[in-house]
Write an enzyme that holds these catalytic residues in place. Structure first.
Site, PDB file in Angstrom:
ATOM      1  N   LYS A   9      42.739  29.191  52.974  1.00 45.24           N
ATOM      2  CA  LYS A   9      42.372  30.368  53.759  1.00 45.24           C
ATOM      3  C   LYS A   9      42.524  30.103  55.261  1.00 45.24           C
ATOM      4  O   LYS A   9      42.721  28.952  55.676  1.00 45.24           O
ATOM      5  CB  LYS A   9      40.938  30.776  53.388  1.00 45.24           C
ATOM      6  CG  LYS A   9      40.774  31.244  51.946  1.00 45.24           C
ATOM      7  CD  LYS A   9      39.319  31.631  51.659  1.00 45.24           C
ATOM      8  CE  LYS A   9      39.133  32.118  50.238  1.00 45.24           C
ATOM      9  NZ  LYS A   9      37.707  32.499  49.974  1.00 45.24           N
ATOM     10  N   TYR A  49      41.703  41.286  46.471  1.00 47.18           N
ATOM     11  CA  TYR A  49      40.254  41.319  46.240  1.00 47.18           C
ATOM     12  C   TYR A  49      39.801  42.665  45.683  1.00 47.18           C
ATOM     13  O   TYR A  49      38.726  43.145  46.032  1.00 47.18           O
ATOM     14  CB  TYR A  49      39.516  40.983  47.538  1.00 47.18           C
ATOM     15  CG  TYR A  49      39.569  39.515  47.918  1.00 47.18           C
ATOM     16  CD1 TYR A  49      39.043  38.536  47.064  1.00 47.18           C
ATOM     17  CD2 TYR A  49      40.119  39.097  49.130  1.00 47.18           C
ATOM     18  CE1 TYR A  49      39.079  37.183  47.409  1.00 47.18           C
ATOM     19  CE2 TYR A  49      40.152  37.745  49.478  1.00 47.18           C
ATOM     20  CZ  TYR A  49      39.625  36.804  48.610  1.00 47.18           C
ATOM     21  OH  TYR A  49      39.654  35.463  48.956  1.00 47.18           O
ATOM     22  N   ASN A 112      34.989  29.502  53.159  1.00 38.87           N
ATOM     23  CA  ASN A 112      34.900  28.433  52.164  1.00 38.87           C
ATOM     24  C   ASN A 112      36.268  27.837  51.830  1.00 38.87           C
ATOM     25  O   ASN A 112      36.463  27.254  50.767  1.00 38.87           O
ATOM     26  CB  ASN A 112      34.165  28.935  50.920  1.00 38.87           C
ATOM     27  CG  ASN A 112      34.842  30.152  50.313  1.00 38.87           C
ATOM     28  OD1 ASN A 112      35.929  30.543  50.751  1.00 38.87           O
ATOM     29  ND2 ASN A 112      34.233  30.745  49.309  1.00 38.87           N
ATOM     30  N   HIS A 115      40.836  29.625  48.012  1.00 34.19           N
ATOM     31  CA  HIS A 115      40.718  30.557  46.883  1.00 34.19           C
ATOM     32  C   HIS A 115      41.446  29.956  45.690  1.00 34.19           C
ATOM     33  O   HIS A 115      42.517  29.373  45.846  1.00 34.19           O
ATOM     34  CB  HIS A 115      41.379  31.912  47.221  1.00 34.19           C
ATOM     35  CG  HIS A 115      41.584  32.769  46.009  1.00 34.19           C
ATOM     36  ND1 HIS A 115      40.583  33.548  45.492  1.00 34.19           N
ATOM     37  CD2 HIS A 115      42.648  32.907  45.169  1.00 34.19           C
ATOM     38  CE1 HIS A 115      41.035  34.149  44.384  1.00 34.19           C
ATOM     39  NE2 HIS A 115      42.284  33.778  44.174  1.00 34.19           N
ATOM     40  N   GLU A 126      47.453  37.522  40.301  1.00 31.65           N
ATOM     41  CA  GLU A 126      47.504  37.073  41.697  1.00 31.65           C
ATOM     42  C   GLU A 126      48.832  36.384  42.041  1.00 31.65           C
ATOM     43  O   GLU A 126      49.341  36.540  43.146  1.00 31.65           O
ATOM     44  CB  GLU A 126      46.319  36.136  41.969  1.00 31.65           C
ATOM     45  CG  GLU A 126      44.978  36.866  41.896  1.00 31.65           C
ATOM     46  CD  GLU A 126      43.779  35.936  41.920  1.00 31.65           C
ATOM     47  OE1 GLU A 126      43.958  34.707  42.088  1.00 31.65           O
ATOM     48  OE2 GLU A 126      42.648  36.439  41.758  1.00 31.65           O
TER      49      GLU A 126
HETATM   50  P1  IDP Z   1      35.102  32.792  44.670  1.00 30.44           P
HETATM   51  O1  IDP Z   1      36.081  32.691  45.819  1.00 30.44           O
HETATM   52  O2  IDP Z   1      34.303  31.520  44.510  1.00 30.44           O
HETATM   53  O3  IDP Z   1      35.708  33.271  43.377  1.00 30.44           O
HETATM   54  P2  IDP Z   1      33.940  35.474  44.941  1.00 30.44           P
HETATM   55  O4  IDP Z   1      32.531  35.813  44.601  1.00 30.44           O
HETATM   56  O5  IDP Z   1      35.033  35.977  44.060  1.00 30.44           O
HETATM   57  O6  IDP Z   1      34.005  33.883  45.123  1.00 30.44           O
HETATM   58  O7  IDP Z   1      34.182  36.025  46.425  1.00 30.44           O
HETATM   59  C1  IDP Z   1      35.465  36.057  47.005  1.00 30.44           C
HETATM   60  C2  IDP Z   1      35.372  35.545  48.425  1.00 30.44           C
HETATM   61  O8  IDP Z   1      34.621  36.477  49.206  1.00 30.44           O
HETATM   62  C3  IDP Z   1      34.625  34.225  48.579  1.00 30.44           C
HETATM   63  O9  IDP Z   1      35.433  33.103  48.346  1.00 30.44           O
HETATM   64  C4  IDP Z   1      34.137  34.288  50.016  1.00 30.44           C
HETATM   65  O10 IDP Z   1      35.176  33.957  50.949  1.00 30.44           O
HETATM   66  C5  IDP Z   1      33.825  35.777  50.162  1.00 30.44           C
HETATM   67  N1  IDP Z   1      32.413  36.098  49.854  1.00 30.44           N
HETATM   68  C6  IDP Z   1      31.795  36.051  48.646  1.00 30.44           C
HETATM   69  N2  IDP Z   1      30.516  36.477  48.717  1.00 30.44           N
HETATM   70  C7  IDP Z   1      30.326  36.819  50.005  1.00 30.44           C
HETATM   71  C8  IDP Z   1      29.192  37.354  50.732  1.00 30.44           C
HETATM   72  O11 IDP Z   1      28.117  37.615  50.173  1.00 30.44           O
HETATM   73  N3  IDP Z   1      29.365  37.557  52.064  1.00 30.44           N
HETATM   74  C9  IDP Z   1      30.561  37.310  52.705  1.00 30.44           C
HETATM   75  N4  IDP Z   1      31.645  36.827  52.056  1.00 30.44           N
HETATM   76  C10 IDP Z   1      31.527  36.585  50.739  1.00 30.44           C
HETATM   77 MG    MG Z   2      36.400  35.139  42.812  1.00 32.59          MG
END
Ligand code: IDP
Ligand code: MG
Length: 154
Positions: A9, A49, A112, A115, A126
């Site tokens: 990312k 997304y 984080n 992805h 994807e």
């Molecule tokens: P993942 O990447 O571990 O599968 P997901 O829940 O699918 O996590 O969320 C997609 C992405 O959205 C996350 O990797 C993170 O960058 C962002 N994200 C997830 N939850 C939140 C939140 O509560 N606030 C802001 N960003 C979030």
């Molecule tokens: Mg996810």
């Protein structure tokens, strides 16, 4: 054999962590079959997304993922989807175990770094968003036969 879609990312690119993250993927034994540096557009973000578009955090997520280039990768290996999710760690870097990518390099839920597709079905969807079929390269690794036995691959 599975393939999965990985994005390093914008925070990973900005923090110049791509090399270290890629090293972990290669060290694990996964094979790189596609790679591309690109900027995610708002439209691409909504496509990728789709499951999160209606969530309250989506506007922040879109602003983040479109803020700079991402390195899109397609990696291949036995159970590549699950293996990559485990290498990545939990969504929030604060909750991710040390030794995982998110656990070692971050403290954020949003920023984080990486992805990875969450299922074989998501991976297929994807990969088609980020790569044309001819951009994914089929090739043998000469040391492939030393990575795992034939009967370990479904
Ligand atoms: P993942 O990447 O571990 O599968 P997901 O829940 O699918 O996590 O969320 C997609 C992405 O959205 C996350 O990797 C993170 O960058 C962002 N994200 C997830 N939850 C939140 C939140 O509560 N606030 C802001 N960003 C979030
Ligand atoms: Mg996810």
């Amino acid at each position: 054999m599975e393939r999965t879609l990985i994005l390093l990312k914008p925070d990973a690119v900005e923090r110049r962590l791509c090399g270290r993250i890629l090293t972990r993927i290669e060290d694990k034994g996964l094979k790189l079959v596609g790679a591309k540096l690109l900027k995610v557009t708002p439209e691409l973000s909504r496509q990728h997304y789709a499951e999160h578009v209606s969530k309250p955090f989506y506007p922040q997520l879109e602003a983040f993922i479109t803020a700079g280039p991402v390195l899109a990768l397609c990696v291949e290996g036995p159970e590549a989807v699950r293996v990559m999710r485990e290498l990545m760690g939990k969504t929030n870097g604060r909750d991710s175990a040390p030794g995982t990518i998110r656990g070692d390099y971050g403290l954020s839920r949003q920023m984080n770094l990486i992805h990875g597709s969450d299922s074989v079905e998501s991976a297929a969807r994807e990969m088609a968003i980020y790569f044309r079929p001819e951009e994914l390269i089929d090739y043998p690794l000469s040391l492939g036969s030393w990575m795992f036995a034939d009967d370990e691959v479904k």
